[in-house]
Design a protein around this motif. Structure first.
Motif, mmCIF file in Angstrom:
data_model
loop_
_atom_site.group_PDB
_atom_site.id
_atom_site.type_symbol
_atom_site.label_atom_id
_atom_site.label_comp_id
_atom_site.label_asym_id
_atom_site.label_seq_id
_atom_site.Cartn_x
_atom_site.Cartn_y
_atom_site.Cartn_z
ATOM 1 N N THR A 63 31.695 -3.662 -0.710
ATOM 2 C CA THR A 63 32.087 -3.374 -2.095
ATOM 3 C C THR A 63 31.881 -4.616 -2.947
ATOM 4 O OG1 THR A 63 33.832 -1.988 -1.147
ATOM 5 C CG2 THR A 63 34.016 -2.509 -3.487
ATOM 6 N N GLU A 64 31.436 -4.396 -4.162
ATOM 7 C CA GLU A 64 31.290 -5.521 -5.090
ATOM 8 C C GLU A 64 32.677 -5.906 -5.617
ATOM 9 O OE1 GLU A 64 29.166 -4.849 -8.880
ATOM 10 O OE2 GLU A 64 27.705 -6.251 -8.034
ATOM 11 N N VAL A 65 32.997 -7.186 -5.554
ATOM 12 C CA VAL A 65 34.316 -7.617 -6.021
ATOM 13 C C VAL A 65 34.144 -8.723 -7.066
ATOM 14 C CG1 VAL A 65 34.592 -9.242 -4.079
ATOM 15 C CG2 VAL A 65 36.614 -8.434 -5.285
ATOM 16 N N PHE A 66 34.984 -8.656 -8.111
ATOM 17 C CA PHE A 66 34.926 -9.647 -9.192
ATOM 18 C C PHE A 66 36.102 -10.596 -9.015
ATOM 19 C CE2 PHE A 66 33.333 -5.516 -10.464
ATOM 20 C CZ PHE A 66 32.020 -5.827 -10.791
ATOM 21 N N VAL A 67 35.814 -11.872 -8.775
ATOM 22 C CA VAL A 67 36.909 -12.801 -8.486
ATOM 23 C C VAL A 67 37.068 -13.828 -9.604
ATOM 24 C CG1 VAL A 67 36.497 -12.551 -6.011
ATOM 25 C CG2 VAL A 67 35.579 -14.543 -7.185
ATOM 26 N N ASP A 68 38.291 -14.282 -9.749
ATOM 27 C CA ASP A 68 38.611 -15.318 -10.730
ATOM 28 C C ASP A 68 38.448 -16.666 -10.031
ATOM 29 O OD1 ASP A 68 39.785 -17.182 -12.318
ATOM 30 O OD2 ASP A 68 41.533 -15.950 -12.826
ATOM 31 N N THR A 69 37.383 -17.376 -10.380
ATOM 32 C CA THR A 69 37.071 -18.595 -9.633
ATOM 33 C C THR A 69 37.983 -19.769 -9.997
ATOM 34 O OG1 THR A 69 35.359 -19.086 -11.244
ATOM 35 C CG2 THR A 69 34.653 -18.012 -9.208
ATOM 36 N N THR A 70 38.900 -19.542 -10.946
ATOM 37 C CA THR A 70 39.867 -20.614 -11.209
ATOM 38 C C THR A 70 40.974 -20.602 -10.139
ATOM 39 O OG1 THR A 70 41.272 -19.259 -12.633
ATOM 40 C CG2 THR A 70 39.494 -20.490 -13.711
ATOM 41 N N SER A 71 41.031 -19.526 -9.359
ATOM 42 C CA SER A 71 41.996 -19.485 -8.258
ATOM 43 C C SER A 71 41.503 -20.423 -7.150
ATOM 44 C CB SER A 71 42.095 -18.059 -7.705
ATOM 45 O OG SER A 71 42.617 -18.103 -6.394
ATOM 46 N N GLU A 72 42.409 -21.187 -6.570
ATOM 47 C CA GLU A 72 42.012 -22.114 -5.505
ATOM 48 C C GLU A 72 41.389 -21.355 -4.332
ATOM 49 O OE1 GLU A 72 45.046 -24.833 -4.245
ATOM 50 O OE2 GLU A 72 43.580 -26.025 -3.133
ATOM 51 N N LEU A 73 41.876 -20.141 -4.098
ATOM 52 C CA LEU A 73 41.365 -19.322 -3.003
ATOM 53 C C LEU A 73 39.882 -18.990 -3.180
ATOM 54 C CD1 LEU A 73 43.096 -18.380 -0.673
ATOM 55 C CD2 LEU A 73 43.409 -16.197 -1.823
ATOM 56 N N PHE A 74 39.459 -18.897 -4.455
ATOM 57 C CA PHE A 74 38.078 -18.501 -4.729
ATOM 58 C C PHE A 74 37.247 -19.658 -5.271
ATOM 59 C CE2 PHE A 74 40.461 -14.376 -5.279
ATOM 60 C CZ PHE A 74 40.104 -13.900 -4.023
ATOM 61 N N SER A 75 37.700 -20.862 -5.027
ATOM 62 C CA SER A 75 36.958 -22.028 -5.467
ATOM 63 C C SER A 75 35.593 -22.045 -4.754
ATOM 64 C CB SER A 75 37.803 -23.258 -5.112
ATOM 65 O OG SER A 75 37.009 -24.382 -5.031
ATOM 66 N N ASN A 76 34.512 -22.263 -5.510
ATOM 67 C CA ASN A 76 33.132 -22.260 -5.003
ATOM 68 C C ASN A 76 32.639 -20.889 -4.542
ATOM 69 O OD1 ASN A 76 32.650 -25.028 -5.388
ATOM 70 N ND2 ASN A 76 33.811 -25.472 -3.507
ATOM 71 N N VAL A 77 33.388 -19.848 -4.840
ATOM 72 C CA VAL A 77 32.937 -18.490 -4.522
ATOM 73 C C VAL A 77 32.239 -17.940 -5.766
ATOM 74 C CG1 VAL A 77 33.760 -16.146 -3.985
ATOM 75 C CG2 VAL A 77 34.797 -18.127 -2.845
ATOM 76 N N SER A 78 31.193 -17.134 -5.590
ATOM 77 C CA SER A 78 30.503 -16.557 -6.756
ATOM 78 C C SER A 78 31.443 -15.581 -7.475
ATOM 79 C CB SER A 78 29.258 -15.788 -6.327
ATOM 80 O OG SER A 78 28.676 -16.368 -5.206
ATOM 81 N N PRO A 79 31.374 -15.545 -8.808
ATOM 82 C CA PRO A 79 32.276 -14.666 -9.574
ATOM 83 C C PRO A 79 32.142 -13.191 -9.156
ATOM 84 C CG PRO A 79 31.046 -16.120 -11.042
ATOM 85 C CD PRO A 79 30.507 -16.357 -9.671
ATOM 86 N N THR A 80 30.922 -12.778 -8.796
ATOM 87 C CA THR A 80 30.730 -11.427 -8.271
ATOM 88 C C THR A 80 30.207 -11.579 -6.855
ATOM 89 O OG1 THR A 80 30.134 -10.692 -10.464
ATOM 90 C CG2 THR A 80 29.569 -9.228 -8.657
ATOM 91 N N THR A 81 30.925 -11.035 -5.914
ATOM 92 C CA THR A 81 30.521 -11.232 -4.528
ATOM 93 C C THR A 81 30.766 -9.942 -3.733
ATOM 94 O OG1 THR A 81 30.771 -12.685 -2.581
ATOM 95 C CG2 THR A 81 32.752 -12.292 -3.884
ATOM 96 N N THR A 82 30.329 -9.939 -2.466
ATOM 97 C CA THR A 82 30.469 -8.715 -1.675
ATOM 98 C C THR A 82 31.631 -8.853 -0.700
ATOM 99 O OG1 THR A 82 28.095 -8.428 -1.763
ATOM 100 C CG2 THR A 82 29.251 -7.156 -0.104
ATOM 101 N N CYS A 83 32.467 -7.815 -0.676
ATOM 102 C CA CYS A 83 33.570 -7.862 0.283
ATOM 103 C C CYS A 83 33.585 -6.585 1.111
ATOM 104 C CB CYS A 83 34.904 -8.036 -0.437
ATOM 105 S SG CYS A 83 35.465 -6.566 -1.299
ATOM 106 N N TRP A 84 34.366 -6.599 2.191
ATOM 107 C CA TRP A 84 34.514 -5.417 3.030
ATOM 108 C C TRP A 84 35.899 -4.825 2.787
ATOM 109 C CZ3 TRP A 84 31.442 -2.371 5.852
ATOM 110 C CH2 TRP A 84 32.027 -1.484 6.756
ATOM 111 N N MET A 85 35.887 -3.577 2.334
ATOM 112 C CA MET A 85 37.138 -2.881 2.051
ATOM 113 C C MET A 85 37.378 -1.808 3.103
ATOM 114 S SD MET A 85 38.937 -3.573 -0.670
ATOM 115 C CE MET A 85 38.892 -4.318 -2.306
ATOM 116 N N SER A 86 38.612 -1.607 3.447
ATOM 117 C CA SER A 86 38.952 -0.514 4.347
ATOM 118 C C SER A 86 40.433 -0.199 4.165
ATOM 119 C CB SER A 86 38.658 -0.926 5.791
ATOM 120 O OG SER A 86 39.129 0.050 6.682
ATOM 121 N N HIS A 87 40.742 0.670 3.193
ATOM 122 C CA HIS A 87 42.162 0.978 2.973
ATOM 123 C C HIS A 87 42.360 2.300 2.255
ATOM 124 C CE1 HIS A 87 42.282 -0.265 -1.432
ATOM 125 N NE2 HIS A 87 41.091 -0.685 -1.040
#
Ligand code: XMP
Length: 470
Positions: A63-87
């Motif tokens: 799934t395409e995910v839009f992340v807030d790169t100001t979060s320390e968790l997403f530091s150096n992560v692309s603003p739009t990236t691919t994740c695996w969802m299962s829920h």
């Protein structure tokens, strides 16, 4: 335990079910950073007065995910990236104090955080390969938020293990079931370096090994080989085939192979007499997938964990690789000077070809799958793909169909070729093999392996498939 951080893993539950695993609120008041993943994220929100609801459709897959790169968790992560969802369940409203740091088209809260309390929730699965930048996110949590130094090194693992084993074993006798696979080989060499010929390795050839493998293992570890240890090879092929006759259910086959292995091993152990220690080549994924770590559903029984010989006269078990992932076991192997071809040997399941033959196992089917597999491996190596693909093998489907060879009608088996790319073997994707290589393998198998008239390539990823074909 004094942890630097806590990660709450996912799981198949819903936080509204009565007996779902849960935590007390105090867990989030310890001042220790907590990262909740999937169910762990929902539970965190639920406990802290956020809102979790059941969605009408399950969000599943890449799934395409839009992340807030100001979060320390997403530091150096692309603003739009691919994740695996299962829920099914989703966080519809974050708990007080949290801000949303990622979303997808269908999921309003793909991640949220409360930096004051150092609490982080991720709805998707950063730990699986399909989440492209998942490792970065985990790195950011462990190294950034928790401030771990990451200074643990493999060489200190080998050195420390040898020292610890020597200390523990003293002048005791050690017995090891050696399969020739990477894990038990590394465990055996570690023990041999530590205590030399106080170690006896028993190698059971159950007739379910790859072509020529029995002789190859003997060449390395036997009397003509490289190591200081006692080596015993047991040729038990016929025994295993007899026990497996008429059995086609995969779990039943696994159980029979596991139990028979234990019987054979016990018989040898009786001949050796009392020992002080028994070595097991258990590695971390074995522990997790066997459900020993908690509530995770047992996907399939692993004959190398749990099923311990009852009648071997030993005092204690040594599992020197229990905390290592596969790539770390390989690093340890190289540290120990084990030849590269052995260290980079692909994993091979304990129950062997018994679980790469769908349906009943017979000596004839073993011959077919051994020959087909040997051709496949040879051609993959020739094409220079062997380092790139993490696991590849031929399996024998139980399907026979009509074909034509020369002028003759045939009614023969279909061989399935499997090849996957993976890092942790918990998730995997089918490898892209050039068509001409597959074509060459197909031609050779059909021409050289009697009893096969069709070859297929398995495209399934894990999940939903497994790596093995059983
Ligand atoms: P699956 O098929 O579960 O396989 O996706 C994951 C990895 O584990 C290996 N495997 C086993 N290894 N004993 C083992 O030592 C087993 O019973 C067993 N079953 C699967 C499989 O080859 C793959 O690398």
């Amino acid at each position: 335990m004094n942890p630097r951080g806590i990660i709450l893993t996912g799981g198949p539950n819903s936080c509204y079910e009565e007996d779902s695993p849960t935590y007390t609120k105090e867990l989030f008041e310890l001042g220790i950073p907590v990262l909740g993943l999937c169910y762990g994220a929902q539970l965190m929100q639920h406990i802290l007065d956020g809102k979790v609801e059941r969605a009408e459709v399950r969000e599943y897959g890449k799934t395409e995910v839009f992340v807030d790169t100001t979060s320390e968790l997403f530091s150096n992560v692309s603003p739009t990236t691919t994740c695996w969802m299962s829920h099914f369940d989703y966080i519809s409203q974050t708990a007080p104090g949290f801000r949303i740091t990622a979303h997808t088209a269908d999921c309003p809260v793909a991640a949220a955080e409360d930096t004051d309390r150092q609490l982080y929730a991720i709805q998707f699965h950063p730990e699986v390969l399909h989440t492209k930048e998942g490792t970065k996110m985990l790195y950011n949590f462990v190294r950034g938020v928790c401030g771990c130094a990451g200074d643990w090194k493999m060489d200190s693992f080998v050195e420390q293990s040898i020292r610890a084993i020597r200390e523990k074993v003293g002048d005791g006798k050690v017995l090891c079931a050696l399969s020739g696979g990477v894990d038990s080989s590394v465990a055996a060499v570690l023990l041999s370096k530590a205590v030399g010929d106080q170690l006896t390795c028993v190698f059971v050839d159950q007739g379910l090994l790859r072509k020529n493998e029995g002789d190859e293992v003997e060449a390395v570890f036997g009397p003509e080989g490289n190591y200081d240890l006692n080596f015993i090879r047991v040729n038990a092929q016929e025994r295993f085939y007899q026990k497996l006759a008429g059995v086609s259910e995969p779990e039943a086959k696994r159980k029979i192979i596991g139990e028979e292995f234990i019987r054979v091993f016990e018989e040898e152990a009786k001949k050796i007499g009392a020992v002080d220690f028994l070595v097991q080549g258990t590695i971390y994924p074995d522990v997790v997938e066997s459900g020993l770590g908690g509530e995770s559903a047992v996907i399939k029984s692993h004959h190398n964990v749990g099923g311990l010989p009852d009648y071997v006269d030993f005092k204690e078990i040594i599992e020197p690789l229990r905390d290592l992932f596969k790539d770390e076991v390989r690093k340890a192997g190289l540290e120990l000077g084990i030849p590269e071809y052995l260290v980079y040997r692909q994993p091979f399941p304990g129950p062997g070809l018994g679980i790469r033959i769908i349906g009943e196992v017979t000596a004839e089917k073993v011959r077919i799958v051994q020959d087909a597999d040997a051709i496949y491996r040879e051609e993959i190596a020739k094409a220079g793909l062997d380092q790139e693909i993490n696991q590849y093998f031929a399996a024998l489907t139980n399907m026979r169909s009509v074909g034509v060879m020369g002028d003759e009608r045939t009614y023969d088996y279909a061989v399935a070729l499997r090849a996957v790319k993976t890092i942790d073997f918990m998730t995997a994707e089918a490898a892209e093999i050039p068509f001409e290589v597959l074509n060459r393998v197909m031609n050779r198998i059909i021409n050289e392996v009697k009893g096969v008239n069709r070859v297929m390539y398995d495209l399934t990823s894990k999940p939903p498939g497994t790596i093995e074909f059983e």
